[in-house]
Scaffold this motif. Sequence first.
Motif: not given
Length: 95
Positions: A43, A46, A63
């Motif tokens: 990601d 993140v 996700y």
Amino acid sequence: MMLEHFGVTEANWRDAAAVQPHFAAISESPRAVGRAVAALAADPGVFGRSGGSFSSGWLALEYGFTDVDGSRPDCWRHLVQVQDAGLPADAAGYR
């Protein structure tokens, strides 16, 4: 540590139901946790999660990954609605 605690391995982790039925009913496989880590690592945003605490079940929904059996265990909701309520272990609606 959980596998060791229940005397099981990744191959037979569901056998922990003999010791703790709720654990085996709604816990995820060790690979699900790995998939959560991989999703976070991939990601690009993140860092926006820094300091947060996230369950693998919640991350699976966000996700889009699943456990090895194709399910998305929702252990925290199960703990509150089933285990804490004193109901028998039942994964229906929580996997």
